[in-house]
Scaffold this motif. Structure first.
Motif, short mmCIF file in Angstrom:
data_model
loop_
_atom_site.label_atom_id
_atom_site.label_comp_id
_atom_site.label_asym_id
_atom_site.label_seq_id
_atom_site.Cartn_x
_atom_site.Cartn_y
_atom_site.Cartn_z
N SER A 158 7.95 7.81 8.56
CA SER A 158 6.76 8.61 8.83
C SER A 158 5.58 7.65 8.99
CB SER A 158 6.53 9.58 7.67
OG SER A 158 5.23 10.08 7.71
N VAL A 159 5.05 7.57 10.19
CA VAL A 159 3.94 6.65 10.45
C VAL A 159 2.71 7.46 10.81
CG1 VAL A 159 3.23 4.57 11.66
CG2 VAL A 159 5.65 5.12 11.48
N ARG A 160 1.62 7.14 10.14
CA ARG A 160 0.35 7.81 10.47
C ARG A 160 -0.34 7.02 11.56
NH1 ARG A 160 -2.12 10.58 6.16
NH2 ARG A 160 -3.79 9.07 5.95
N ILE A 161 -0.59 7.67 12.67
CA ILE A 161 -1.09 6.98 13.86
C ILE A 161 -2.50 7.46 14.19
CG2 ILE A 161 -0.76 6.63 16.35
CD1 ILE A 161 1.40 5.29 14.84
N LEU A 162 -3.37 6.50 14.44
CA LEU A 162 -4.71 6.82 14.92
C LEU A 162 -4.84 6.33 16.35
CD1 LEU A 162 -7.67 7.73 14.32
CD2 LEU A 162 -8.11 5.40 13.54
N CYS A 163 -5.07 7.27 17.27
CA CYS A 163 -5.26 6.91 18.68
C CYS A 163 -6.76 6.78 18.89
CB CYS A 163 -4.73 7.99 19.61
SG CYS A 163 -3.05 8.51 19.24
N TRP A 164 -7.24 5.54 18.97
CA TRP A 164 -8.69 5.36 19.03
C TRP A 164 -9.22 5.54 20.44
CZ3 TRP A 164 -11.98 5.64 15.30
CH2 TRP A 164 -13.32 5.42 15.62
N ARG A 165 -10.09 6.52 20.61
CA ARG A 165 -10.58 6.84 21.96
C ARG A 165 -12.09 6.89 22.06
NH1 ARG A 165 -6.38 11.71 23.54
NH2 ARG A 165 -4.52 10.41 23.46
N ASP A 166 -12.78 6.49 21.01
CA ASP A 166 -14.23 6.61 21.07
C ASP A 166 -14.86 5.31 21.51
OD1 ASP A 166 -15.17 9.35 19.99
OD2 ASP A 166 -13.50 8.77 18.69
N GLY A 167 -15.33 5.27 22.73
CA GLY A 167 -15.99 4.08 23.25
C GLY A 167 -17.39 3.93 22.72
N GLU A 168 -17.98 5.04 22.32
CA GLU A 168 -19.29 4.97 21.69
C GLU A 168 -19.35 6.06 20.64
OE1 GLU A 168 -21.57 7.18 25.37
OE2 GLU A 168 -21.18 5.03 25.44
N ASP A 227 0.80 -1.22 0.00
CA ASP A 227 0.00 0.00 0.00
C ASP A 227 0.83 1.27 0.00
OD1 ASP A 227 -2.67 -0.93 -0.08
OD2 ASP A 227 -2.29 -1.81 1.90
N SER A 228 0.24 2.26 -0.59
CA SER A 228 0.89 3.57 -0.55
C SER A 228 0.71 4.15 0.84
CB SER A 228 0.26 4.48 -1.59
OG SER A 228 -1.10 4.67 -1.27
N PRO A 229 1.71 4.85 1.34
CA PRO A 229 1.67 5.30 2.72
C PRO A 229 0.48 6.22 3.03
CG PRO A 229 3.57 6.22 1.55
CD PRO A 229 2.96 5.20 0.66
N ASP A 230 -0.01 6.93 2.03
CA ASP A 230 -1.08 7.88 2.33
C ASP A 230 -2.42 7.24 2.65
OD1 ASP A 230 0.45 10.03 2.24
OD2 ASP A 230 -0.12 10.70 0.23
N SER A 231 -2.61 6.01 2.20
CA SER A 231 -3.91 5.39 2.43
C SER A 231 -3.88 4.44 3.62
CB SER A 231 -4.37 4.63 1.19
OG SER A 231 -3.49 3.55 0.96
N THR A 232 -2.74 4.36 4.30
CA THR A 232 -2.66 3.43 5.42
C THR A 232 -2.45 4.16 6.74
OG1 THR A 232 -0.30 3.20 5.18
CG2 THR A 232 -1.66 1.60 4.02
N ILE A 233 -3.07 3.64 7.76
CA ILE A 233 -2.95 4.22 9.09
C ILE A 233 -2.74 3.07 10.06
CG2 ILE A 233 -4.17 5.49 10.91
CD1 ILE A 233 -5.73 6.90 8.73
#
Lengths: 325, 378
Positions: free
Chosen positions: A254-264, A214-220
């Motif tokens: 360069s890593v795209r990071i998603l910090c998932w914090r939504d419990g609902e 995958d291209s880096p822009d579409s991956t997280i």
């Protein structure tokens, strides 16, 4: 670029755990101080809105240990993950004090490092260590947690944009589909692939294929974030980044990071709580086990010391009798 | 959305036969089956609540083995109920009102009652309690300090000599790592009221608001079924801002002054062999719940009367006003089969699966600062 600062875990031990330990110590373990496996859990970082000031108050980055810690891991609720820990109870306060904590700590970090290098197993990236001494007559429990994390040298840096709300980077339908996927099956770490308005969650095992094609822009790279502090991602990310840098060094500039914090799902008018950021490391591929840190600091003194839970007010029959009216 | 609806019907199917024999409207009491039904609804609608099986030896045979009691963990408690009670100024009374759920007149009324009672808190009616608390607070501070040094000065002499230097537990090779560690570890939050960028402040951050310290405690809240009183019963287990278990005295600080040590006491938790927890005694629950249910039913009857005038075509408009109506699925069904399902579409009296939702609103008046009532968005 500023250094990424990770919010350390803070241990939260439910009274049920101490009750269970008491029972186990008296009926099963007796004088044995062998290490046992215990199970804790953490959930997405939560914050509550203070009705008086309208501010959001973060509720800490908690690792919870309950009465069921000694049993086989049971079903954890959605948006929280079970983690495994090594538990060691000492018979005397002296033994507790002189215990070779460094070597116990090393055993855990070796296990973590081997799981990265040998089996590419992301499931062992978050572990903890708990040493206790229980003074059963006084209902006092001395304990010290460690949440081992590998130290990156040089440290990870966050792009100049800093951590921003996830909905600045992803649209609502992408976030919703990530939410639904995680809600159905919560993973501590995951990969997100974006195609147009769609977002698909992949398990960490597929990282080989994922990073190859995958291209880096579409991956997280995402993780379930126990922190609710806006600028500090939670502790589990630290070992995840070590994992990525060790196994996929070419992808970690360069890593795209998603910090998932939504419990609902957010209620109308409220924003998504998850955070997004691009982190980078100038470091080379890790070939030897990095140093590790992670002993929990005492919450009031902020020193590296053990702490004590005094359950006498809730367990001592004579003091309970005083309370009864 | 379809699965949502299906699950919703499934729950309705599940509870409907029970409803027919129900006496909860007359007495405010519920059967174990109704408790399970109401609990299923609560856990489904508000996933922070979960069923627990508890200790196997303490299982109640009239409840399903895996549905012995309900629990929600880590409920925030930002302020002490005492600090509410002690603020005497008029504008504070206004502020107290806002603790209710503005969408429900009932809740406002309860909170008004609480506001009206606050005068008694520092009147002569309650001297013992006020005297007690500073004393015990002192104890707590002492404890905190003692824990800081981890020296057991407050306990028996035997250990004093042994433990003071637990502080000296070797900091191990970690000492050498400190510099590197500091760089990437988020330090403790600043103690001054500095806001971090996202407008989120940390729980351990102490903030002065009208002289009240913001000390975030968290609570584990359990709901059991009390067989004798035939009502749900609520249990509290608290942690302070450093995640140490709260003492009974500290828990009472979060209970409105009228209930501490009277209706709220520390008792053995029925689904554990050893655990003690604070509990609200259920002897008045049934009558309070009965009143609430009657009032809600009266409201529904008014609506029914109003609807007769309007004619049945205006179904949905009257439903929207009713807080406890079924929202999404209801409107969908009216599109599909509006006439066939006529009796289903009547705004109906409070159904038993709402029992726990209402019960939580009632409990919220006893523990005003513990946000047990996560159902306000409902």
């Amino acid at each position: 670029m500023p250094v990424v600062q990770f919010a350390p875990f803070s241990s939260l031990v439910q009274p049920g755990f101490w009750h269970e330990l008491t029972r186990l110590k008296i009926d099963v373990l007796r004088l044995s101080d062998e290490s046992l496996t215990v199970n804790g859990s953490y959930s997405v970082g939560r914050s509550v809105r203070d009705r008086e000031t309208g501010q959001d108050v973060a509720l800490g980055c908690n690792l919870v240990l309950g009465a069921a810690a000694f049993e086989q891991p049971s079903q954890v609720p959605p948006m929280s993950v079970a983690i495994r820990g090594v538990f060691k109870n000492y018979n005397t306060i002296e033994e507790f004090k002189v215990a070779d904590k460094a070597s116990i700590f090393n055993e855990v970090t070796n296990d973590m490092w081997n799981s990265i290098v040998e089996s590419k197993d992301a499931s062992k990236l978050t572990q903890f260590l708990l040493l206790t001494f229980s003074d059963l007559k006084k209902y006092q429990y001395y304990y010290w947690f460690a949440f081992p994390a590998f130290v990156a040298k040089p440290a990870w840096e966050i792009s100049t944009e800093g951590w921003k709300a996830a909905d600045h980077e992803l649209n609502a339908s992408q976030l919703t589909s990530i939410f639904e996927s995680l809600h159905a099956q919560t993973k501590p770490f995951f990969l997100v692939k974006l195609t147009g308005d769609a977002a698909k969650v992949h398990p960490m095992d597929e990282a080989d294929v994922f990073f190859a094609s995958d291209s880096p822009d579409s991956t997280i790279v995402g993780f379930l974030d126990p922190s609710a502090s806006p600028d500090n991602p939670g502790w589990p990310l630290r070992n995840l980044l070590t994992y990525l840098q060790t196994l996929y060094p070419s992808k970690t500039t360069s890593v795209r990071i998603l910090c998932w914090r939504d419990g609902e799902l957010p209620v109308a008018g409220r924003a998504w709580k998850s955070r997004f950021g691009v982190v980078a490391s100038g470091g080379d591929r890790q070939t030897v086990k990095p140093t590790a840190v992670g002993w929990e600091r005492h919450p009031t003194t902020n020193k590296l010391t053990a702490r004590m839970a005094d359950l006498a007010p809730m367990m001592d029959p004579t003091r309970l009798a005083d309370q009864a009216v | 959305m379809h699965t949502f609806q299906q699950q919703y019907w499934a729950i309705r199917d599940y509870i409907s036969p029970v409803l027919k024999e129900s006496k909860f409207k007359e007495h405010g009491r519920i059967t174990p089956e109704e408790f399970v039904a109401a609990g299923d609804f609560l856990t489904y609608k508000f996933p922070v609540w979960q069923w627990e099986k508890g200790d196997a030896s303490k299982a109640r045979d009239y409840l399903p083995a895996d549905k012995q009691y309900l629990v929600t963990r880590g409920v925030a408690c930002l302020r002490r109920a005492q600090s509410l009670a002690y603020t005497d100024a008029d504008e504070d009374a206004e502020r107290l009102l806002s603790f209710g759920d503005p969408s429900s007149g009932l809740t406002d009324e309860w909170v008004e009652t609480h506001a009206g009672r606050k005068d008694t808190a520092d009147s002569a009616a309650n001297p013992g309690e006020i005297d007690d608390i500073p004393d015990l607070d002192g104890d707590h501070d002492q404890l905190a300090t003692a824990m800081g040094n981890v020296s057991l000065t407050s306990s028996a002499g035997a250990t004093v000599g042994e433990t003071p230097d637990i502080d000296d537990i070797p900091d191990m090779e970690e000492e050498g790592l400190e510099a590197g560690d500091d760089e990437a570890t988020a330090g403790p939050p600043p103690k001054a009221g500095v806001l971090s960028s996202g407008g989120v402040i940390d729980a351990s951050q102490v903030e002065a608001a009208k002289g009240n310290l913001l000390q975030v405690r968290t609570y584990d809240v359990m709901i059991t079924y009390d067989k004798y009183y035939q009502t749900p019963r609520i249990w509290l287990n608290g942690y302070d801002e450093n995640r140490n278990p709260l003492t009974p005295v500290q828990i009472f600080q979060d209970v409105s002054a009228d209930h501490a040590l009277k209706t709220v006491t520390i008792e053995a938790f029925p689904h554990s062999t050893t655990l003690q927890a604070a509990s609200v005694h259920p002897c008045k629950h049934a009558s309070v719940m009965k009143k609430v249910i009657e009032r809600m039913n009266a409201g529904v009857e008014e609506q029914l009367a109003a609807r007769k005038k309007d004619g049945s075509s205006k179904d949905s408009s009257s439903k929207k006003k009713w807080t406890f109506g079924r929202k999404g699925s209801k409107e969908d069904s009216s599109k599909d089969k509006s006439s066939a399902n006529e009796e289903d579409e009547q705004p109906e009296a409070m159904r038993v699966d709402f029992y726990l939702v209402v019960f939580l609103k009632f409990i919220a008046s006893i523990v005003p600062t513990i946000e047990v009532d996560s159902t306000t968005s409902f």
